[in-house]
Motif scaffolding. Structure first.
Motif, PDB file in Angstrom:
ATOM      1  N   LEU A 261       0.832  -1.203   0.000  1.00  0.00           N
ATOM      2  CA  LEU A 261       0.000   0.000   0.000  1.00  0.00           C
ATOM      3  C   LEU A 261       0.876   1.267   0.000  1.00  0.00           C
ATOM      4  N   ILE A 262       1.890   1.272   0.855  1.00  0.00           N
ATOM      5  CA  ILE A 262       2.770   2.447   0.928  1.00  0.00           C
ATOM      6  C   ILE A 262       3.547   2.601  -0.392  1.00  0.00           C
ATOM      7  N   SER A 263       3.981   1.470  -0.973  1.00  0.00           N
ATOM      8  CA  SER A 263       4.715   1.550  -2.254  1.00  0.00           C
ATOM      9  C   SER A 263       3.813   2.157  -3.324  1.00  0.00           C
ATOM     10  N   TRP A 264       2.553   1.722  -3.329  1.00  0.00           N
ATOM     11  CA  TRP A 264       1.597   2.294  -4.310  1.00  0.00           C
ATOM     12  C   TRP A 264       1.495   3.810  -4.127  1.00  0.00           C
ATOM     13  N   ALA A 265       1.355   4.244  -2.854  1.00  0.00           N
ATOM     14  CA  ALA A 265       1.187   5.679  -2.592  1.00  0.00           C
ATOM     15  C   ALA A 265       2.419   6.454  -3.056  1.00  0.00           C
ATOM     16  N   ARG A 266       3.604   5.932  -2.762  1.00  0.00           N
ATOM     17  CA  ARG A 266       4.841   6.629  -3.167  1.00  0.00           C
ATOM     18  C   ARG A 266       4.958   6.689  -4.683  1.00  0.00           C
ATOM     19  N   ARG A 267       4.683   5.537  -5.302  1.00  0.00           N
ATOM     20  CA  ARG A 267       4.825   5.432  -6.765  1.00  0.00           C
ATOM     21  C   ARG A 267       3.899   6.416  -7.466  1.00  0.00           C
ATOM     22  N   SER A 268       2.634   6.499  -6.958  1.00  0.00           N
ATOM     23  CA  SER A 268       1.658   7.281  -7.721  1.00  0.00           C
ATOM     24  C   SER A 268       1.419   8.677  -7.123  1.00  0.00           C
ATOM     25  N   GLY A 269       2.190   9.037  -6.088  1.00  0.00           N
ATOM     26  CA  GLY A 269       1.998  10.364  -5.489  1.00  0.00           C
ATOM     27  C   GLY A 269       0.667  10.475  -4.757  1.00  0.00           C
ATOM     28  N   ALA A 270       0.123   9.335  -4.357  1.00  0.00           N
ATOM     29  CA  ALA A 270      -1.174   9.351  -3.674  1.00  0.00           C
ATOM     30  C   ALA A 270      -0.968   9.356  -2.156  1.00  0.00           C
ATOM     31  N   TYR A 271      -2.085   9.530  -1.417  1.00  0.00           N
ATOM     32  CA  TYR A 271      -2.034   9.480   0.045  1.00  0.00           C
ATOM     33  C   TYR A 271      -2.849   8.295   0.558  1.00  0.00           C
ATOM     34  N   VAL A 272      -2.483   7.859   1.746  1.00  0.00           N
ATOM     35  CA  VAL A 272      -3.280   6.839   2.424  1.00  0.00           C
ATOM     36  C   VAL A 272      -3.919   7.521   3.627  1.00  0.00           C
ATOM     37  N   VAL A 273      -5.227   7.379   3.768  1.00  0.00           N
ATOM     38  CA  VAL A 273      -5.910   7.920   4.948  1.00  0.00           C
ATOM     39  C   VAL A 273      -6.132   6.745   5.906  1.00  0.00           C
ATOM     40  N   GLU A 274      -5.480   6.821   7.053  1.00  0.00           N
ATOM     41  CA  GLU A 274      -5.554   5.720   8.028  1.00  0.00           C
ATOM     42  C   GLU A 274      -6.595   6.045   9.089  1.00  0.00           C
ATOM     43  N   MET A 294       5.196   4.092   9.272  1.00  0.00           N
ATOM     44  CA  MET A 294       6.027   3.618   8.148  1.00  0.00           C
ATOM     45  C   MET A 294       6.261   4.711   7.117  1.00  0.00           C
ATOM     46  N   ALA A 295       5.344   5.688   7.054  1.00  0.00           N
ATOM     47  CA  ALA A 295       5.454   6.685   5.986  1.00  0.00           C
ATOM     48  C   ALA A 295       4.732   7.974   6.382  1.00  0.00           C
ATOM     49  N   PRO A 296       5.308   8.739   7.333  1.00  0.00           N
ATOM     50  CA  PRO A 296       4.618   9.966   7.791  1.00  0.00           C
ATOM     51  C   PRO A 296       4.416  10.974   6.661  1.00  0.00           C
ATOM     52  N   ASP A 297       5.169  10.829   5.553  1.00  0.00           N
ATOM     53  CA  ASP A 297       5.025  11.769   4.435  1.00  0.00           C
ATOM     54  C   ASP A 297       3.885  11.388   3.499  1.00  0.00           C
ATOM     55  N   ARG A 298       3.328  10.168   3.649  1.00  0.00           N
ATOM     56  CA  ARG A 298       2.282   9.715   2.717  1.00  0.00           C
ATOM     57  C   ARG A 298       0.971   9.370   3.416  1.00  0.00           C
ATOM     58  N   VAL A 299       1.030   9.227   4.740  1.00  0.00           N
ATOM     59  CA  VAL A 299      -0.176   8.757   5.442  1.00  0.00           C
ATOM     60  C   VAL A 299      -0.805   9.896   6.235  1.00  0.00           C
ATOM     61  N   VAL A 300      -2.102  10.082   6.027  1.00  0.00           N
ATOM     62  CA  VAL A 300      -2.903  10.979   6.861  1.00  0.00           C
ATOM     63  C   VAL A 300      -3.520  10.091   7.939  1.00  0.00           C
ATOM     64  N   TYR A 301      -3.158  10.347   9.182  1.00  0.00           N
ATOM     65  CA  TYR A 301      -3.631   9.491  10.277  1.00  0.00           C
ATOM     66  C   TYR A 301      -4.833  10.166  10.952  1.00  0.00           C
ATOM     67  N   VAL A 302      -5.868   9.383  11.261  1.00  0.00           N
ATOM     68  CA  VAL A 302      -7.027   9.934  11.982  1.00  0.00           C
ATOM     69  C   VAL A 302      -7.329   9.070  13.210  1.00  0.00           C
ATOM     70  N   GLY A 303      -7.402   9.708  14.358  1.00  0.00           N
ATOM     71  CA  GLY A 303      -7.790   9.003  15.579  1.00  0.00           C
ATOM     72  C   GLY A 303      -8.989   9.704  16.199  1.00  0.00           C
TER      73      GLY A 303
END
Ligand SMILES: Cc1ncc(COP(=O)(O)O)c(C=O)c1O
Length: 467
Positions: A261-274, A294-303
């Motif tokens: 999932l993280i590789s996909w986000a990096r490759r395509s410039g996308a974000y992951v919303v956790e 694992m990837a603070p530059d690609r993941v938007v974390y929500v708690g």
């Protein structure tokens, strides 16, 4: 009591419904009498002996039925004053028109819907102590207009808490306090360029609906026993996932899928919303750390506090990658946090004193015990059913023999007995593709009512299998 009863000239007019069995029939008749308002709050019931005699049934049967209705909140039993009808939530007036929007409105009876912690476990004493502290110590200026991202005291406390409890790597400057997960998702939708957002299938249907409402397209990515099948992602701008405990199936996103999932986000410039909605609750081994680590530059974390404390607080947080801070400031200018400054300061204090950690630890023990009881009851009494998603969280999925088409009659039958659970099918983009299953929110009932709620559910499901 008997004398009083006849002196008052009351008559319960109970006709235990035919075809239910004596106990279930009496419960049904009493429930209906309370629900309809025919027996108003405060009405004192005759003794079990009198009732048994009047109805011509065994006293033990009457006692069991009364105990059940006490557990469900229809009746209340007080020492020296017998059993009375308990106060009931007011019914909306007929002419009120459509009810105001509520995500999960309260129900009467046995509530095993998912989405709630045990609200009777709210840390009232600690909340009160923290409120007193805030009121005694906060300078006047602290109560004015504060930073739109949330008060700095809370963002500092959250940065430390999330690092310790969830493995999130962040600073207070990357945190935004929000009024619940849906608010956080709304902000994310505003920040991201219009495009496609990927959602898990199954998932909470409100969230893709919200994204579509805000002008995005929503794609649905299937989930298997390893979580989201990341290989199905294509050109979406972001993927919204529940890695710690997939909602609603309850699986954990596997290490290999996390990498994919993280590789996909990096490759395509996308974000992951956790969406880490119940990440604090893991029972059999160490909590699974947040994907964000694992990837603070690609993941938007929500708690959120909706599972650890109570959904009514409407208190959640976003942790943003650095690259999204400027778009946030620019595009969400009018969407300010709607969380009271006082509540934010109180939560900050609860985190600083360790009270939040202690509360979560107590709840974890309580919910693990409930989960174990559910597992034992299913293994012993429902051998054809299969329980899954039990390693974490506040709900589990119970698969039953049959097909999705049988879900609606099953839920109706359970509701008829005062048992409220959700079916699995509404969480699927195409509900007909769902297996026959119910989602059991085992944290929802109050502690004293859990065992009887579980017994009622298992008995009702057993009867279904036998009939
Ligand atoms: C999948 C999921 N995410 C997040 C949440 C929390 O939502 P909120 O913070 O708006 O209460 C829930 C609540 O039930 C949920 O089911």
């Amino acid at each position: 009591m008997e004398d009083q009863w006849s002196r008052w000239g009351l008559d319960l007019h109970l006709r235990p419904a035919a075809g239910h069995g004596l106990r279930a029939g009496l419960e049904h008749a009493l429930r209906e009498a309370v629900r309809s308002g025919r027996l108003p709050a405060g009405t004192r019931l005759p003794s079990s002996r009198t009732l048994a005699r009047d109805l011509g049934i065994a006293r033990g049967t009457v006692t069991q039925a009364l105990d059940q209705l006490v557990a469900e909140g229809y009746l209340e039993s007080k020492p020296r004053s017998g059993i009375r009808v308990a106060p009931q939530p007011a019914a909306p007036p007929e002419e009120a028109g459509p009810p105001p929007h509520a995500t999960l409105p309260p129900v009467r009876g046995i509530d095993l819907r998912s989405g709630f912690p045990d609200l009777s476990a709210f840390p009232r004493r600690e909340w009160l102590a923290a409120t007193r502290h805030v009121m005694q110590t906060a300078p006047n200026a602290a109560l004015g207009y504060r930073d739109r991202a949330g008060v700095i005291e809370l963002r500092q406390a959250l940065a430390a808490y999330l690092g310790r409890a969830r493995g999130v790597i962040t600073t207070p400057a990357h945190i935004v306090v929000c009024a619940g997960y849906a608010h956080a998702l709304r902000l994310v939708c505003h920040i991201l360029d219009r495009g496609t957002l990927a959602f898990e299938n199954p998932a909470e249907p409100d969230y893709p609906a919200l994204a579509e409402h805000l002008g995005h397209r929503a794609s649905r990515i299937p989930v298997d026993h390893d979580g989201l099948i990341a290989g199905h992602l294509t050109d979406e701008g972001a993927a919204v996932v529940t890695p710690a405990h997939q909602y609603p199936l309850g699986v954990t996103l596997s290490p290999a899928r996390r990498v994919e999932l993280i590789s996909w986000a990096r490759r395509s410039g996308a974000y992951v919303v956790e969406d880490d909605y119940d990440g604090e609750f893991r029972y059999d081994r160490q909590p699974v750390g947040a994907l964000q680590g694992m990837a603070p530059d690609r993941v938007v974390y929500v708690g959120t506090t909706s599972k650890t404390i109570a959904p009514g607080l409407r208190l959640a947080w976003l942790v943003l990658p650095t690259g999204l801070l400027a778009p946030l400031a620019e595009k969400t200018r009018w969407d300010e946090s709607s969380v009271s400054v006082i509540d934010q300061l109180v939560l900050a204090r609860l985190i600083q004193t360790g009270d939040l950690d202690r509360h979560v630890r107590r709840c974890r023990i309580r919910y693990r015990r409930r989960r174990d009881l559910l597992g034992e009851a299913v293994a012993r009494q429902l051998p054809h059913a299969r329980l899954s998603g039990i390693a974490a969280g506040l709900h589990a999925v119970l698969r039953l023999p049959g097909e999705a088409g049988q879900e609606a009659p099953l839920l109706a039958r359970l509701a008829d007995r005062g048992i409220h659970v959700e079916g699995l099918s509404p969480f699927y983009h195409r509900p007909e593709q769902s297996p026959l299953a119910i989602v059991v929110g085992y944290a929802t009932p109050a502690e004293h009512a859990y065992r009887s709620a579980l017994t009622a559910l298992v008995e009702a499901l057993r009867e279904r299998v036998q009939s």
